[in-house]
Design a protein around this motif. Structure first.
Motif, PDB file in Angstrom:
ATOM      1  N   ASP A 103       0.792  -1.103  -0.035  1.00  0.00           N
ATOM      2  CA  ASP A 103      -0.436   0.225   0.056  1.00  0.00           C
ATOM      3  C   ASP A 103       0.741   1.196   0.129  1.00  0.00           C
ATOM      4  OD1 ASP A 103      -3.261   1.330   1.062  1.00  0.00           O
ATOM      5  OD2 ASP A 103      -1.376   1.911   1.775  1.00  0.00           O
ATOM      6  N   ILE A 104       2.322   1.019   0.949  1.00  0.00           N
ATOM      7  CA  ILE A 104       2.811   2.842   0.959  1.00  0.00           C
ATOM      8  C   ILE A 104       3.404   2.579  -0.518  1.00  0.00           C
ATOM      9  CG2 ILE A 104       4.538   3.242   2.185  1.00  0.00           C
ATOM     10  CD1 ILE A 104       3.754   1.919   4.841  1.00  0.00           C
ATOM     11  N   ILE A 105       4.067   1.327  -1.235  1.00  0.00           N
ATOM     12  CA  ILE A 105       5.080   2.026  -2.116  1.00  0.00           C
ATOM     13  C   ILE A 105       3.877   2.232  -3.274  1.00  0.00           C
ATOM     14  CG2 ILE A 105       5.250   0.584  -3.814  1.00  0.00           C
ATOM     15  CD1 ILE A 105       6.867  -1.763  -2.494  1.00  0.00           C
ATOM     16  N   ALA A 106       2.666   2.027  -3.252  1.00  0.00           N
ATOM     17  CA  ALA A 106       1.608   2.000  -4.544  1.00  0.00           C
ATOM     18  C   ALA A 106       1.194   3.599  -3.581  1.00  0.00           C
ATOM     19  CB  ALA A 106       0.258   1.522  -4.579  1.00  0.00           C
ATOM     20  N   THR A 107       1.021   4.331  -2.909  1.00  0.00           N
ATOM     21  CA  THR A 107       0.849   5.500  -2.565  1.00  0.00           C
ATOM     22  C   THR A 107       2.043   5.949  -3.163  1.00  0.00           C
ATOM     23  OG1 THR A 107      -0.445   5.153  -0.175  1.00  0.00           O
ATOM     24  CG2 THR A 107       0.725   7.223  -0.690  1.00  0.00           C
ATOM     25  N   LYS A 108       3.028   5.705  -2.992  1.00  0.00           N
ATOM     26  CA  LYS A 108       4.246   6.393  -2.598  1.00  0.00           C
ATOM     27  C   LYS A 108       4.366   6.998  -5.022  1.00  0.00           C
ATOM     28  CE  LYS A 108       8.315   6.160  -0.561  1.00  0.00           C
ATOM     29  NZ  LYS A 108       8.966   5.214   0.233  1.00  0.00           N
ATOM     30  N   ARG A 109       4.113   5.674  -5.287  1.00  0.00           N
ATOM     31  CA  ARG A 109       4.785   5.638  -6.530  1.00  0.00           C
ATOM     32  C   ARG A 109       3.170   6.598  -7.586  1.00  0.00           C
ATOM     33  NH1 ARG A 109       4.150  -0.882  -7.830  1.00  0.00           N
ATOM     34  NH2 ARG A 109       6.655  -0.427  -7.205  1.00  0.00           N
ATOM     35  N   LEU A 110       2.347   6.214  -7.165  1.00  0.00           N
ATOM     36  CA  LEU A 110       0.957   6.870  -7.790  1.00  0.00           C
ATOM     37  C   LEU A 110       1.259   8.719  -7.341  1.00  0.00           C
ATOM     38  CD1 LEU A 110      -0.802   8.058  -9.548  1.00  0.00           C
ATOM     39  CD2 LEU A 110      -3.019   7.035  -7.191  1.00  0.00           C
ATOM     40  N   LEU A 111       1.672   8.976  -6.625  1.00  0.00           N
ATOM     41  CA  LEU A 111       2.555  10.325  -6.078  1.00  0.00           C
ATOM     42  C   LEU A 111       2.662  11.182  -6.716  1.00  0.00           C
ATOM     43  CD1 LEU A 111       1.232  10.873  -2.462  1.00  0.00           C
ATOM     44  CD2 LEU A 111      -0.333  11.869  -3.929  1.00  0.00           C
TER      45      LEU A 111
END
Length: 265
Positions: A173-181
């Motif tokens: 979840d954290i990886i996906a959050t950072k990647r999209l931002l």
């Protein structure tokens, strides 16, 4: 017997006076948690009317509080860069569009600073600009806000409770959050507010694993709710407590919460 009661009363009074005096001298960080800001007077647990927010901003300034950005707090934890005498971190969760249309003008008016924890899955496409039900921030809104006044943190990818996710799911979840931002070229600080303020706090093993997951993802500051003040220096930068500022509470409740939190520190 009467002397015992008098002695006990005097000891209690002395302890209360000492407690108040000592508490005033202990460096403390107050972190305020907001969500929505209404321009039409609506109020509820998540929605603070604009006139109430303006009164709160005005009170903070008159009482000598200095608003911080997340980067200010990061500098403090990294290098012990001194904080002002009465520091306050103003935060907004979820990235509602009224943070830009209603809150941001007040921020500029009073020279305040705020930090918005974004949920990237909630961000609206630009073509929804004129839609009445456009609830969340758009990229152009984020780009329009002065970086000297507003900074951004993480609030999960799509607002799932970390208490209900496995360590691997939290990591992804954290990886996906950072990647999209990053793909949207949104600058953010390595700071995370837990959705619903929830995290695996009951089980010591899961709690330790949770901290390790945050650290592995370069999260330096993390925030729960808790409704308490934070003594400085911070005991655990990955478990900073915030004060829940509700729109349906009277101004006196805001003042009390700001002064001493919900419980003793």
């Amino acid at each position: 017997m009467i002397y015992w009661y008098i002695f006990s009363a005097l000891m209690l009074l002395s302890w209360l006076v000492w407690r108040v005096l000592v508490r005033e001298k202990i460096p403390q960080l107050r972190v305020l948690m907001y969500h929505k800001v209404s321009g039409n007077g609506d109020r509820d647990g998540l929605t603070v009317p604009a006139n109430s927010l303006e009164a709160q901003f005005n009170y903070l300034l008159k009482q000598g509080y200095t608003p911080l950005l997340l980067s200010d707090l990061l500098n403090y934890t990294r290098t012990q860069t001194p904080l002002p005498q009465r520091p306050v971190l103003i935060t907004f969760d979820d990235g509602y569009r009224d943070n830009f249309t209603v809150m941001y003008p007040l921020l500029k008016k009073y020279g305040m600073k705020a930090n918005i924890f974004l949920v990237p899955a909630f961000l609206q496409p630009e073509q929804a600009h004129d839609h009445a039900n456009n609830e969340y921030l758009q990229l152009s809104d984020i780009q329009a806000m002065d970086q000297q006044l507003v900074e951004y943190g993480l609030h999960s990818y799509d607002h799932k409770s970390y208490k209900k996710l496995t360590p691997d799911e939290i990591n992804q979840d954290i990886i996906a959050t950072k990647r999209l931002l990053q793909s949207m070229d949104i600058s953010y600080q390595p700071c995370l507010a837990f959705p619903y303020g929830a995290f695996p706090k009951r089980n010591p093993v899961k709690r330790l694993q949770f901290y390790k997951t945050l650290a592995a993802n370069d999260i330096e500051l993390a925030f729960r709710i808790g409704n308490r003040l934070n003594r400085l220096p911070l005991r655990n930068p990955l478990l900073i407590q915030r004060l829940d500022i509700r729109g349906d509470d009277p101004f006196e409740k805001f003042v009390s919460l700001l002064r001493k939190g919900k419980n003793k520190i």
